[in-house]
Motif scaffolding. Structure first.
Motif, PDB file in Angstrom:
ATOM      1  N   ALA A   1      19.718  -7.448  11.828  1.00 35.93           N
ATOM      2  CA  ALA A   1      19.982  -6.630  10.645  1.00 35.93           C
ATOM      3  C   ALA A   1      21.457  -6.723  10.283  1.00 35.93           C
ATOM      4  N   PHE A   2      21.741  -7.059   9.012  1.00 38.47           N
ATOM      5  CA  PHE A   2      23.100  -7.219   8.509  1.00 38.47           C
ATOM      6  C   PHE A   2      23.364  -6.161   7.447  1.00 38.47           C
ATOM      7  N   THR A   3      24.540  -5.537   7.496  1.00 36.13           N
ATOM      8  CA  THR A   3      24.874  -4.513   6.510  1.00 36.13           C
ATOM      9  C   THR A   3      25.892  -5.059   5.495  1.00 36.13           C
ATOM     10  N   SER A   4      26.085  -4.307   4.429  1.00 42.20           N
ATOM     11  CA  SER A   4      26.966  -4.766   3.356  1.00 42.20           C
ATOM     12  C   SER A   4      28.420  -4.891   3.797  1.00 42.20           C
ATOM     13  N   ALA A   5      28.839  -4.154   4.823  1.00 46.07           N
ATOM     14  CA  ALA A   5      30.198  -4.266   5.332  1.00 46.07           C
ATOM     15  C   ALA A   5      30.332  -5.336   6.406  1.00 46.07           C
ATOM     16  N   GLY A   6      29.256  -6.086   6.648  1.00 44.66           N
ATOM     17  CA  GLY A   6      29.327  -7.177   7.605  1.00 44.66           C
ATOM     18  C   GLY A   6      29.031  -6.806   9.032  1.00 44.66           C
ATOM     19  N   ARG A   7      28.537  -5.603   9.257  1.00 42.87           N
ATOM     20  CA  ARG A   7      28.087  -5.246  10.602  1.00 42.87           C
ATOM     21  C   ARG A   7      26.735  -5.904  10.851  1.00 42.87           C
ATOM     22  N   VAL A   8      26.472  -6.239  12.118  1.00 45.26           N
ATOM     23  CA  VAL A   8      25.195  -6.841  12.462  1.00 45.26           C
ATOM     24  C   VAL A   8      24.706  -6.247  13.768  1.00 45.26           C
ATOM     25  N   LEU A   9      23.394  -6.014  13.839  1.00 48.40           N
ATOM     26  CA  LEU A   9      22.734  -5.504  15.037  1.00 48.40           C
ATOM     27  C   LEU A   9      21.552  -6.417  15.341  1.00 48.40           C
ATOM     28  N   SER A  10      21.542  -6.964  16.552  1.00 50.15           N
ATOM     29  CA  SER A  10      20.453  -7.839  16.987  1.00 50.15           C
ATOM     30  C   SER A  10      19.721  -7.190  18.146  1.00 50.15           C
ATOM     31  N   THR A  11      18.400  -7.241  18.100  1.00 46.67           N
ATOM     32  CA  THR A  11      17.621  -6.647  19.170  1.00 46.67           C
ATOM     33  C   THR A  11      16.270  -7.351  19.244  1.00 46.67           C
ATOM     34  N   ARG A  12      15.448  -6.939  20.199  1.00 47.09           N
ATOM     35  CA  ARG A  12      14.123  -7.534  20.400  1.00 47.09           C
ATOM     36  C   ARG A  12      13.098  -6.412  20.487  1.00 47.09           C
ATOM     37  N   VAL A  13      11.926  -6.642  19.897  1.00 51.70           N
ATOM     38  CA  VAL A  13      10.839  -5.668  19.932  1.00 51.70           C
ATOM     39  C   VAL A  13       9.533  -6.388  20.265  1.00 51.70           C
ATOM     40  N   TYR A  14       8.593  -5.677  20.878  1.00 54.22           N
ATOM     41  CA  TYR A  14       7.368  -6.306  21.387  1.00 54.22           C
ATOM     42  C   TYR A  14       6.134  -5.465  21.062  1.00 54.22           C
ATOM     43  N   PRO A  15       5.836  -5.282  19.776  1.00 53.89           N
ATOM     44  CA  PRO A  15       4.623  -4.531  19.448  1.00 53.89           C
ATOM     45  C   PRO A  15       3.388  -5.257  19.964  1.00 53.89           C
ATOM     46  N   THR A  16       2.463  -4.508  20.482  1.00 51.22           N
ATOM     47  CA  THR A  16       1.219  -5.128  20.952  1.00 51.22           C
ATOM     48  C   THR A  16       0.276  -5.427  19.794  1.00 51.22           C
ATOM     49  N   ALA A  17       0.445  -4.726  18.686  1.00 47.58           N
ATOM     50  CA  ALA A  17      -0.426  -4.925  17.524  1.00 47.58           C
ATOM     51  C   ALA A  17       0.100  -6.073  16.667  1.00 47.58           C
ATOM     52  N   PRO A  18      -0.709  -7.085  16.399  1.00 50.70           N
ATOM     53  CA  PRO A  18      -0.274  -8.178  15.537  1.00 50.70           C
ATOM     54  C   PRO A  18      -0.338  -7.759  14.071  1.00 50.70           C
ATOM     55  N   PRO A  19       0.260  -8.539  13.163  1.00 48.79           N
ATOM     56  CA  PRO A  19       0.100  -8.250  11.735  1.00 48.79           C
ATOM     57  C   PRO A  19      -1.377  -8.289  11.345  1.00 48.79           C
ATOM     58  N   PRO A  20      -1.697  -7.632  10.203  1.00 45.33           N
ATOM     59  CA  PRO A  20      -0.793  -7.085   9.188  1.00 45.33           C
ATOM     60  C   PRO A  20      -0.129  -5.779   9.614  1.00 45.33           C
ATOM     61  N   TRP A  21       1.131  -5.619   9.170  1.00 46.15           N
ATOM     62  CA  TRP A  21       1.917  -4.425   9.438  1.00 46.15           C
ATOM     63  C   TRP A  21       2.188  -3.691   8.126  1.00 46.15           C
ATOM     64  N   ARG A  22       2.531  -2.418   8.230  1.00 47.46           N
ATOM     65  CA  ARG A  22       2.814  -1.607   7.038  1.00 47.46           C
ATOM     66  C   ARG A  22       4.290  -1.239   6.990  1.00 47.46           C
ATOM     67  N   ILE A  23       4.906  -1.432   5.843  1.00 49.77           N
ATOM     68  CA  ILE A  23       6.332  -1.149   5.676  1.00 49.77           C
ATOM     69  C   ILE A  23       6.508   0.055   4.770  1.00 49.77           C
ATOM     70  N   GLU A  24       7.148   1.080   5.297  1.00 49.20           N
ATOM     71  CA  GLU A  24       7.463   2.298   4.546  1.00 49.20           C
ATOM     72  C   GLU A  24       8.959   2.279   4.236  1.00 49.20           C
ATOM     73  N   ALA A  25       9.309   2.335   2.947  1.00 48.87           N
ATOM     74  CA  ALA A  25      10.718   2.175   2.579  1.00 48.87           C
ATOM     75  C   ALA A  25      10.988   2.790   1.223  1.00 48.87           C
ATOM     76  N   PRO A  26      12.283   2.988   0.879  1.00 47.63           N
ATOM     77  CA  PRO A  26      12.607   3.477  -0.465  1.00 47.63           C
ATOM     78  C   PRO A  26      12.035   2.579  -1.553  1.00 47.63           C
TER      79      PRO A  26
END
Length: 437
Positions: free
Chosen positions: A402-427
């Motif tokens: 994830a990259f932000t407008s000020a140039g910060r970046v956060l890298s991580t790993r996630v391991y959901p057991t459920a495969p896609p399709p996934w649901r995205i809730e956002a503005p």
């Protein structure tokens, strides 16, 4: 905005966790990126790899090329240990430079009986596909906590080499050498040294490994990974070597290490990194581990920290719809609100944008027993005056960057057991694309 696909329970497959647009061999163990370099219209990227998950297997230099930094082709390993040679137990980290039209590698050769990894060089005469026999270029130190990982560059007509090191009485060190011809090397005063301390809450380490040197806005910026004998790898830090070292984190996530720099590219200075697994070893159940990060354009923030953004060609991977894929880009224009990726009713990943802070919460991202959780955040995350969106979030199977407008970046790993399709809730003004190579 809600991108809706009905979530369902996993049937036991882990195929959806495999990254597709990040560099990764089909099987085996990958770690440090090494020596990215442009040759003609292609960029060559090397990386430490083992053909299996056996960490006792000697390390090779894997090899990938790309015409655009986002579509990669894997090749046979470009370098393998020489039985009985100076790298008989592994070809470890280093970088590459152009030498009279040929790619020359400088790297650490591991011999299990030696306390140090010797600094070696080898030349490719076939356009970077393979490297010839290696030989040592500087002597091993007489006494050090650690000594490894050369980085070579040319500046004002002189070749320079920095090697990661640490000493009991001097602390973390960047050993420095110079050469007129890449052959004869002379030791000079260290490029930087720092007794182990904490700066901004970060442990600066008793030694620095994987050192890189960039020139940005006329300033020499070192990037190095903090390391200690008792704790092993720490964090990737950057600092100005021409001022008292004041290290700052390069990536504010949980899984980023062993950065590898390109001083020059078609996009300016770049940085790659290793994204290790965010799960315990018993969870490596698909025959592979480790991923190379997206290549990142880098610049200096007002506080002299290294800031990052994805290379511009990432846009070319976008498809019209996210569909039922684990390869996604989510763009959030404004610095407020939440994005939640619902993998299932029980598993979800949350991104929070609030005032000047960006956070990732993976506390509920997986019900798998070996997956790591927790929350990470960074302040000074947004720059409304930039032409960048508040956040660009990339998902690629188990990888999150994830990259932000000020140039910060956060890298991580996630391991959901459920495969896609996934649901995205956002503005409502959030945009989402599927990504395909």
């Amino acid at each position: 905005m809600t991108q809706t696909r009905s979530a369902h329970r996993s049937t036991g497959t882990v195929a959806h966790l495999r990254p597709r647009y990040h560099v990764r061999p089909p099987s085996g163990y990958l770690n440090d990126p090494n020596g990215p370099i442009e040759l003609g219209s292609d960029v060559h990227l090397y990386f430490q790899s083992r053909p299996t998950l056996d960490l006792q297997a000697p390390v090779e230099w894997g090899h990938a090329t790309s015409p655009d930094y986002v579509r990669w082709t894997l090749h046979r390993p470009a370098m393998a240990p020489q039985p009985g040679g100076p790298d008989t137990d592994g070809c470890w980290s280093g970088n590459t430079v152009m030498d009279d039209g040929r790619i020359r590698a400088f790297y650490s050769g591991r011999v299990d009986s030696s306390p140090y990894q010797s600094v070696l060089t080898a030349v490719s005469d076939d356009g970077g596909a393979s490297f010839g026999p290696a030989h040592q270029v500087v002597p091993d130190p007489a006494e050090a906590v650690m000594f490894r990982d050369p980085f070579v560059w040319k500046e004002n007509g002189t070749w320079w080499m920095v090697v990661g090191a640490g000493y009991v009485d001097r602390g973390a060190s960047l050993a420095l050498y110079r050469s007129p011809d890449l052959s004869e090397w002379t030791a000079v005063d260290p490029l930087a040294e720092l007794h182990r301390t904490r700066v901004g809450g970060e442990d600066t380490g008793s030694a620095w490994e994987c050192p890189q040197v960039l020139t940005i806005d006329g300033r020499r910026i070192a990037v190095a990974a903090s390391w200690s004998p008792e704790g092993g790898p720490g964090e990737v830090l950057s600092f100005d070597v021409d001022a008292p070292p004041a290290p700052q984190r390069v990536d504010h996530g949980t899984d980023f290490y062993a950065a590898s720099a390109m001083r020059e590219s078609r996009f300016g200075p770049l940085l790659f990194g290793w994204l290790p697994e965010g799960r315990d070893r018993p969870g490596w159940n698909d025959g592979w581990a480790g991923v190379i990060s997206l290549p990142r354009r880098v610049w200096l923030g007002a506080d002299s920290s290294l800031r990052s953004a994805p290379v511009p060609t990432m846009d070319t991977l976008r498809t019209d719809s996210p569909g039922s894929t684990a390869q996604l880009e989510i763009v959030v224009p404004d610095a407020s609100g939440r994005v939640v990726v619902h993998f299932s009713d029980e598993e979800y990943l949350t991104f929070e944008l609030d005032a000047d802070t960006f956070a990732i919460d993976r506390s509920h991202a997986s019900v798998a027993p070996y997956a790591h959780g927790g929350r990470m955040e960074v302040a000074d995350a947004f720059d409304p005056a930039s032409d960048r969106p508040a956040a660009r979030i990339f998902l690629d199977g188990s990888v999150v960057e994830a990259f932000t407008s000020a140039g910060r970046v956060l890298s991580t790993r996630v391991y959901p057991t459920a495969p896609p399709p996934w649901r995205i809730e956002a503005p409502a003004n959030t945009q989402c694309w599927g990504l395909a190579r």
